[in-house]
Motif scaffolding. Structure first.
Motif, PDB file in Angstrom:
ATOM      1  N   GLY A   1      -4.352 -62.795 -90.541  1.00 29.23           N
ATOM      2  CA  GLY A   1      -5.104 -62.341 -89.384  1.00 29.23           C
ATOM      3  C   GLY A   1      -6.556 -62.797 -89.406  1.00 29.23           C
ATOM      4  N   ASP A   2      -7.241 -62.510 -88.297  1.00 36.20           N
ATOM      5  CA  ASP A   2      -8.667 -62.799 -88.163  1.00 36.20           C
ATOM      6  C   ASP A   2      -9.353 -61.460 -87.915  1.00 36.20           C
ATOM      7  OD1 ASP A   2     -11.162 -63.838 -87.704  1.00 36.20           O
ATOM      8  OD2 ASP A   2     -10.705 -64.576 -85.688  1.00 36.20           O
ATOM      9  N   LEU A   3      -9.634 -60.731 -88.984  1.00 35.64           N
ATOM     10  CA  LEU A   3     -10.005 -59.328 -88.876  1.00 35.64           C
ATOM     11  C   LEU A   3     -11.517 -59.102 -88.909  1.00 35.64           C
ATOM     12  CD1 LEU A   3      -7.328 -57.777 -91.258  1.00 35.64           C
ATOM     13  CD2 LEU A   3      -7.248 -57.981 -88.775  1.00 35.64           C
ATOM     14  N   THR A   4     -11.964 -58.243 -88.010  1.00 34.93           N
ATOM     15  CA  THR A   4     -13.335 -57.750 -88.003  1.00 34.93           C
ATOM     16  C   THR A   4     -13.292 -56.255 -88.246  1.00 34.93           C
ATOM     17  OG1 THR A   4     -14.045 -59.433 -86.412  1.00 34.93           O
ATOM     18  CG2 THR A   4     -15.450 -57.485 -86.662  1.00 34.93           C
TER      19      THR A   4
ATOM     20  N   VAL B   1      -4.622 -62.120 -82.644  1.00 35.69           N
ATOM     21  CA  VAL B   1      -3.594 -61.635 -81.722  1.00 35.69           C
ATOM     22  C   VAL B   1      -3.810 -62.187 -80.319  1.00 35.69           C
ATOM     23  CG1 VAL B   1      -2.571 -59.563 -80.689  1.00 35.69           C
ATOM     24  CG2 VAL B   1      -3.272 -59.543 -83.086  1.00 35.69           C
ATOM     25  N   THR B   2      -5.064 -62.467 -79.962  1.00 33.53           N
ATOM     26  CA  THR B   2      -5.353 -62.962 -78.612  1.00 33.53           C
ATOM     27  C   THR B   2      -4.704 -64.316 -78.352  1.00 33.53           C
ATOM     28  OG1 THR B   2      -7.421 -64.029 -79.306  1.00 33.53           O
ATOM     29  CG2 THR B   2      -7.532 -61.727 -78.602  1.00 33.53           C
ATOM     30  N   TRP B   3      -4.323 -65.021 -79.411  1.00 29.60           N
ATOM     31  CA  TRP B   3      -3.682 -66.329 -79.259  1.00 29.60           C
ATOM     32  C   TRP B   3      -2.158 -66.233 -79.337  1.00 29.60           C
ATOM     33  CZ3 TRP B   3      -7.305 -69.375 -77.548  1.00 29.60           C
ATOM     34  CH2 TRP B   3      -8.613 -69.184 -77.967  1.00 29.60           C
ATOM     35  N   GLY B   4      -1.637 -65.025 -79.482  1.00 30.22           N
ATOM     36  CA  GLY B   4      -0.195 -64.837 -79.594  1.00 30.22           C
ATOM     37  C   GLY B   4       0.435 -64.389 -78.287  1.00 30.22           C
TER      38      GLY B   4
ATOM     39  N   PRO C   1      -0.804 -55.402 -79.088  1.00 35.99           N
ATOM     40  CA  PRO C   1      -1.952 -54.614 -79.575  1.00 35.99           C
ATOM     41  C   PRO C   1      -2.779 -55.404 -80.573  1.00 35.99           C
ATOM     42  CG  PRO C   1       0.107 -53.831 -80.540  1.00 35.99           C
ATOM     43  CD  PRO C   1       0.491 -54.815 -79.483  1.00 35.99           C
ATOM     44  N   GLN C   2      -4.094 -55.185 -80.538  1.00 38.51           N
ATOM     45  CA  GLN C   2      -5.018 -55.970 -81.351  1.00 38.51           C
ATOM     46  C   GLN C   2      -5.721 -55.167 -82.439  1.00 38.51           C
ATOM     47  OE1 GLN C   2      -7.767 -57.941 -78.704  1.00 38.51           O
ATOM     48  NE2 GLN C   2      -6.148 -58.764 -77.397  1.00 38.51           N
ATOM     49  N   ILE C   3      -5.517 -53.852 -82.482  1.00 42.42           N
ATOM     50  CA  ILE C   3      -6.231 -53.009 -83.439  1.00 42.42           C
ATOM     51  C   ILE C   3      -5.346 -52.744 -84.653  1.00 42.42           C
ATOM     52  CG2 ILE C   3      -7.501 -50.876 -83.794  1.00 42.42           C
ATOM     53  CD1 ILE C   3      -8.655 -52.825 -81.713  1.00 42.42           C
ATOM     54  N   ALA C   4      -5.798 -53.178 -85.817  1.00 40.47           N
ATOM     55  CA  ALA C   4      -5.041 -53.009 -87.059  1.00 40.47           C
ATOM     56  C   ALA C   4      -5.500 -51.756 -87.790  1.00 40.47           C
ATOM     57  CB  ALA C   4      -5.222 -54.227 -87.962  1.00 40.47           C
TER      58      ALA C   4
ATOM     59  N   THR D   1      -2.297 -54.629 -73.787  1.00 39.04           N
ATOM     60  CA  THR D   1      -3.703 -54.944 -73.992  1.00 39.04           C
ATOM     61  C   THR D   1      -4.082 -56.163 -73.170  1.00 39.04           C
ATOM     62  OG1 THR D   1      -3.747 -54.047 -76.241  1.00 39.04           O
ATOM     63  CG2 THR D   1      -5.442 -55.661 -75.687  1.00 39.04           C
ATOM     64  N   SER D   2      -5.183 -56.061 -72.437  1.00 41.44           N
ATOM     65  CA  SER D   2      -5.728 -57.187 -71.686  1.00 41.44           C
ATOM     66  C   SER D   2      -7.212 -57.259 -71.986  1.00 41.44           C
ATOM     67  CB  SER D   2      -5.506 -57.010 -70.174  1.00 41.44           C
ATOM     68  OG  SER D   2      -6.216 -58.000 -69.445  1.00 41.44           O
ATOM     69  N   ASP D   3      -7.667 -58.372 -72.549  1.00 36.22           N
ATOM     70  CA  ASP D   3      -9.087 -58.481 -72.884  1.00 36.22           C
ATOM     71  C   ASP D   3      -9.819 -59.461 -71.974  1.00 36.22           C
ATOM     72  OD1 ASP D   3      -7.962 -60.788 -73.853  1.00 36.22           O
ATOM     73  OD2 ASP D   3      -8.328 -60.327 -75.967  1.00 36.22           O
ATOM     74  N   SER D   4      -9.209 -59.772 -70.811  1.00 30.55           N
ATOM     75  CA  SER D   4      -9.887 -60.648 -69.859  1.00 30.55           C
ATOM     76  C   SER D   4     -10.085 -59.900 -68.546  1.00 30.55           C
ATOM     77  CB  SER D   4      -9.089 -61.942 -69.670  1.00 30.55           C
ATOM     78  OG  SER D   4      -7.739 -61.663 -69.320  1.00 30.55           O
ATOM     79  N   ASP D   5      -9.232 -60.127 -67.545  1.00 30.82           N
ATOM     80  CA  ASP D   5      -9.353 -59.454 -66.254  1.00 30.82           C
ATOM     81  C   ASP D   5      -7.971 -58.971 -65.825  1.00 30.82           C
ATOM     82  OD1 ASP D   5     -10.290 -58.481 -63.864  1.00 30.82           O
ATOM     83  OD2 ASP D   5     -10.340 -60.445 -62.871  1.00 30.82           O
TER      84      ASP D   5
END
Length: 255
Positions: A29-32, A55-58, A63-66, A142-146
């Motif tokens: 993952g790419d975790l922050t 996750v945004t590329w999958g 869901p994006q929160i781990a 989950t939608s992180d755009s519009d």
């Protein structure tokens, strides 16, 4: 992966196949990191809430929160590793609290992320964090755009009416804030139809419909008799300082 997240597992091996697989997922993952609690710097347990930018590329809508729990057995030089994904931070925090993390240690998130827009958002997030096993998650998106939003469809074991609950989180990049609202439905089909249509307001839970008037009554009593006379109703609770959702970075910030 964020370089600030280190579980100190170099000298330990996975205790089972599930832990080995979860650790592999973690490193992919790419975790922050948003919130974390460790029993000691190299102690027996670690609890982490993180945003996974990969996750945004999958698959769209995933869901994006781990939520991550690590338990180390230093006597056997092994560890167990649990990793789950949630649509928003509050449900990830709830999962960790149910697995032994002190609520006050995981309730606040850091970083340059959106903040709650109002008191109702703060109270609904606290309600989710402290709900135990009350909510069974049926679906999420989950939608992180519009639109910038997430929703979690649940069954509320504590509801006597309208047991299907939708928790809708909507972000506003212009104000750098977000709102969380709870909707109540008689069944799953009604909830899914509303989510697909959105032509009517989100149906308010029956137990919340009299809440604004009750708050005004308590405020009036406080002004007239002093704070010590304020009734301690079930909705008159102390809340933790606001927490922001992991999936809402500042505009232009990469995760």
């Amino acid at each position: 992966m964020s370089d600030v997240l280190d579980f100190h597992l170099d000298d330990l091996g996975p205790a089972n196949a599930e832990s080995e697989y979860a650790e592999q997922q973690f490193w992919a993952g790419d975790l922050t990191v948003l919130a974390e609690h460790h029993t000691t710097p190299h102690g027996s347990h670690s609890y982490v809430v993180a945003h996974d930018g990969s996750v945004t590329w999958g698959v769209p809508g995933e869901p994006q929160i781990a939520a991550i729990k690590v338990a180390r057995d230093l006597s056997l030089n092994t560890f167990t590793f649990e990793l789950t994904y949630h649509a928003n931070v509050a449900f990830a925090q709830n999962w960790l609290i149910e697995r032994g993390c002190p609520p006050e240690r995981i309730a606040q998130t850091g970083g340059d992320f959106m903040k709650p827009a109002d008191e109702l958002t703060v109270r609904i997030e606290q309600q989710i964090r402290e709900s135990g096993t009350r909510y069974k998650v049926l679906d999420s998106q989950t939608s992180d755009s519009d639109p910038c939003e997430t929703w979690t469809l649940t069954r509320d074991a504590g509801a006597t009416h309208a047991p299907i609950r939708v928790f809708l989180e909507e972000g506003d990049f212009a104000t750098h804030t977000y709102t969380m609202r709870e909707g109540a439905f008689a069944d799953d089909d009604a909830a899914q139809n509303w989510l697909a249509d959105r032509s009517s307001p989100l149906p308010q839970p029956p137990e919340q419909r009299g809440e604004p008037a009750a708050r005004r009554t308590r405020a009036a009593l406080t002004r007239s008799t002093g704070s010590s006379a304020t009734p301690k109703a079930g909705l008159d609770i102390q809340v933790a300082p606001p927490t922001g959702p992991a999936q809402r970075p500042s505009p232009g910030r990469s995760m």
